[in-house]
Design a protein around this motif. Sequence first.
Motif, PDB file in Angstrom:
ATOM      1  N   VAL A 100      51.222  28.569  57.417  1.00  0.00           N
ATOM      2  CA  VAL A 100      51.361  28.984  56.012  1.00  0.00           C
ATOM      3  C   VAL A 100      50.107  28.610  55.234  1.00  0.00           C
ATOM      4  N   GLU A 101      49.628  27.378  55.428  1.00  0.00           N
ATOM      5  CA  GLU A 101      48.415  26.938  54.732  1.00  0.00           C
ATOM      6  C   GLU A 101      47.212  27.814  55.112  1.00  0.00           C
ATOM      7  N   LYS A 102      47.119  28.186  56.359  1.00  0.00           N
ATOM      8  CA  LYS A 102      45.990  28.979  56.844  1.00  0.00           C
ATOM      9  C   LYS A 102      46.064  30.444  56.409  1.00  0.00           C
ATOM     10  N   ASN A 103      47.266  31.035  56.476  1.00  0.00           N
ATOM     11  CA  ASN A 103      47.385  32.486  56.291  1.00  0.00           C
ATOM     12  C   ASN A 103      47.964  32.938  54.958  1.00  0.00           C
ATOM     13  N   ILE A 104      48.768  32.120  54.318  1.00  0.00           N
ATOM     14  CA  ILE A 104      49.451  32.553  53.097  1.00  0.00           C
ATOM     15  C   ILE A 104      48.781  32.009  51.842  1.00  0.00           C
ATOM     16  N   TRP A 105      48.513  30.686  51.790  1.00  0.00           N
ATOM     17  CA  TRP A 105      47.934  30.101  50.575  1.00  0.00           C
ATOM     18  C   TRP A 105      46.649  30.789  50.140  1.00  0.00           C
ATOM     19  N   PRO A 106      45.750  31.185  51.039  1.00  0.00           N
ATOM     20  CA  PRO A 106      44.540  31.877  50.574  1.00  0.00           C
ATOM     21  C   PRO A 106      44.841  33.179  49.817  1.00  0.00           C
ATOM     22  N   MET A 107      45.925  33.835  50.149  1.00  0.00           N
ATOM     23  CA  MET A 107      46.283  35.065  49.434  1.00  0.00           C
ATOM     24  C   MET A 107      46.706  34.762  47.997  1.00  0.00           C
ATOM     25  N   PHE A 108      47.319  33.604  47.760  1.00  0.00           N
ATOM     26  CA  PHE A 108      47.625  33.194  46.390  1.00  0.00           C
ATOM     27  C   PHE A 108      46.334  32.858  45.648  1.00  0.00           C
ATOM     28  N   ASP A 109      45.442  32.119  46.301  1.00  0.00           N
ATOM     29  CA  ASP A 109      44.178  31.732  45.673  1.00  0.00           C
ATOM     30  C   ASP A 109      43.345  32.946  45.281  1.00  0.00           C
ATOM     31  N   SER A 110      43.343  33.970  46.114  1.00  0.00           N
ATOM     32  CA  SER A 110      42.546  35.166  45.830  1.00  0.00           C
ATOM     33  C   SER A 110      43.284  36.169  44.947  1.00  0.00           C
ATOM     34  N   LYS A 111      44.524  35.836  44.572  1.00  0.00           N
ATOM     35  CA  LYS A 111      45.378  36.712  43.739  1.00  0.00           C
ATOM     36  C   LYS A 111      45.782  37.985  44.467  1.00  0.00           C
ATOM     37  N   ILE A 118      55.572  37.923  40.074  1.00  0.00           N
ATOM     38  CA  ILE A 118      55.727  38.881  38.987  1.00  0.00           C
ATOM     39  C   ILE A 118      56.425  38.155  37.839  1.00  0.00           C
ATOM     40  N   ILE A 119      55.763  38.093  36.696  1.00  0.00           N
ATOM     41  CA  ILE A 119      56.323  37.410  35.531  1.00  0.00           C
ATOM     42  C   ILE A 119      56.845  38.465  34.568  1.00  0.00           C
ATOM     43  N   TYR A 120      58.145  38.432  34.341  1.00  0.00           N
ATOM     44  CA  TYR A 120      58.784  39.398  33.452  1.00  0.00           C
ATOM     45  C   TYR A 120      58.599  39.007  31.996  1.00  0.00           C
ATOM     46  N   LYS A 121      58.864  37.735  31.693  1.00  0.00           N
ATOM     47  CA  LYS A 121      58.803  37.304  30.297  1.00  0.00           C
ATOM     48  C   LYS A 121      58.572  35.808  30.220  1.00  0.00           C
ATOM     49  N   LYS A 122      57.836  35.403  29.167  1.00  0.00           N
ATOM     50  CA  LYS A 122      57.632  33.986  28.873  1.00  0.00           C
ATOM     51  C   LYS A 122      58.314  33.678  27.548  1.00  0.00           C
ATOM     52  N   LEU A 123      59.128  32.634  27.551  1.00  0.00           N
ATOM     53  CA  LEU A 123      59.837  32.243  26.335  1.00  0.00           C
ATOM     54  C   LEU A 123      59.605  30.760  26.075  1.00  0.00           C
ATOM     55  N   PRO A 124      59.577  30.355  24.793  1.00  0.00           N
ATOM     56  CA  PRO A 124      59.460  28.932  24.509  1.00  0.00           C
ATOM     57  C   PRO A 124      60.711  28.191  24.975  1.00  0.00           C
TER      58      PRO A 124
END
Length: 74
Positions: A27-38, A43-49
Motif C-alpha cells: 500500500v505504501e509503495k503503490n497507493i500512497w504515491p497516488m494520493f500525493d500526486s492527486k 470527493i468532498i461534497y460539502k464543508k460545514l462549520p
Amino acid sequence: MGKSLTITGSFLKPQPVEVKTQIAQEVEKNIWPMFDSKKIHPIIYKKLPLAEAADAHRLMESNEHIGKILLIMD
C-alpha cells in the motif's frame, strides 16, 4: 448508479504479521504515491462549520450526497 455499489472488505486480524506487513508495504509503495500526486483523491461534497454538525448529520442521513461531508473547525 453509485448509490447501488457494494464495497467489500476483509479482516486482517486473523492474518499472520508477515502478511499484514507485506500488505502495508505494498500500500505504501503503490497507493500512497497516488494520493500525493492527486491522481486519486477523496470527493468532498460539502464543508460545514462544526457548529452546524446537526445539519451535516441530517444531510448525511438524507443520502442525497455523493462524497464526504466535512466538519471544519476554525
